[in-house]
Design an enzyme around this catalytic site. Structure first.
Site: not given
Ligand code: B1M
Length: 211
Positions: A99, A101, A155
């Site tokens: 992963d 992200h 994982s």
């Molecule tokens: Co990706 N991506 N992405 N992506 N991406 C998602 C996660 C996805 C939901 C988009 C979608 O399809 N709607 C989807 C996952 C589907 C699923 O598994 N069910 C997805 C996918 C499919 C993919 C790829 C497979 C796409 C492809 O290549 N076909 C690919 C995979 C790459 C990989 O990881 N191997 C991929 C790639 C990418 C980018 C590189 C383009 C980019 C990441 C850039 C980066 O992180 N440097 C990206 C992005 C930006 C997203 C979305 C749009 C935004 C994620 C984000 O940063 N959110 C995302 C869609 C979405 O989530 N709506 C998506 C903002 C962030 C502040 O929130 O990370 O949730 P979040 O963190 C929150 C809480 O969750 C929590 O606190 C944070 C702040 O409040 N939290 C924790 C997080 N970690 C925590 C740990 C803790 C406690 C709380 O304790 C340890």
């Protein structure tokens, strides 16, 4: 406004320049770095967390506030080390294997650091072995794992198992989070806690280690 008030307000406003300038000025005025941290930065980040929880701040505000705080922290760090301000505990964080992200994980790292803990950030694509080995080597209290993909969540379970096998589970606590992760999943895999967001994660560390 005094330097500490300017730092507090600067973090709330996400004004990085103001925070940097006021942090430098506070140190030049011989304000102890620990005082700047505990009376300005940590309360500001706690307020940012509160505003986020009540939906007055959203992710962009959280990010710019976090960046402003990080810029101030970078200036304070050498002084904090020199003053011997003991961190309340050590937390190893990272995004799980497969992963990439890291935006959420970075926010969690900053909020946890802002709450007064030392953070060891392993970056992205972190294997179960790497989390466990680092936690043991560095004497960490908590392992924090982030996952954004349903395909990489397993994982987390593997890391819980690896920690159990090392005999350190209990001494080292596990917290997990990320958009697809839930409390139910944490219970299912035997993690010690789940953080809904970065503010909740910082609070959770305190609950897990009692400090
Ligand atoms: Co990706 N991506 N992405 N992506 N991406 C998602 C996660 C996805 C939901 C988009 C979608 O399809 N709607 C989807 C996952 C589907 C699923 O598994 N069910 C997805 C996918 C499919 C993919 C790829 C497979 C796409 C492809 O290549 N076909 C690919 C995979 C790459 C990989 O990881 N191997 C991929 C790639 C990418 C980018 C590189 C383009 C980019 C990441 C850039 C980066 O992180 N440097 C990206 C992005 C930006 C997203 C979305 C749009 C935004 C994620 C984000 O940063 N959110 C995302 C869609 C979405 O989530 N709506 C998506 C903002 C962030 C502040 O929130 O990370 O949730 P979040 O963190 C929150 C809480 O969750 C929590 O606190 C944070 C702040 O409040 N939290 C924790 C997080 N970690 C925590 C740990 C803790 C406690 C709380 O304790 C340890």
């Amino acid at each position: 406004m005094g330097h500490k008030e300017t730092i507090y307000q600067g973090i709330l406003d996400g004004d990085r320049e103001a925070v940097v300038a006021a942090t430098k000025a506070a140190l030049e005025a011989k304000t102890p770095a620990g005082e700047v941290l505990n009376e300005a930065m940590i309360p500001a980040m706690a307020e940012v967390g509160r505003l986020f929880e009540i939906n007055e701040y959203y992710v962009p505000e959280l990010l710019i506030a976090a960046r402003a705080m990080q810029a101030g922290l970078d200036i304070l760090k050498p002084e904090l080390v020199a003053e011997g301000v003991e961190p309340k505990g050590k937390v190893v964080v990272g995004t799980v294997k497969g992963d990439l992200h890291d935006i959420g994980k970075n926010l969690v790292a900053i909020m946890v650091e802002g709450a007064g803990y030392e953070v060891i950030d392993l970056g992205v694509d972190v294997s179960p072995e790497k989390y466990v080995q680092t936690a043991i080597e560095k004497g960490a209290d908590v392992i924090g794992m982030s996952a954004l993909l349903t395909t990489t969540m397993p994982s987390m379970r593997a890391t819980v198992e690896a920690l159990k096998e090392s005999g350190m589970h209990g001494k080292v606590k596990i917290m997990i989070g990320g958009a697809p992760v839930t409390q139910k999943y944490a219970d299912e895999i035997g993690a010690d806690g789940y953080g809904r967001d970065a503010a909740a994660a910082a609070k959770l560390v305190g609950q897990l280690i009692g400090k």
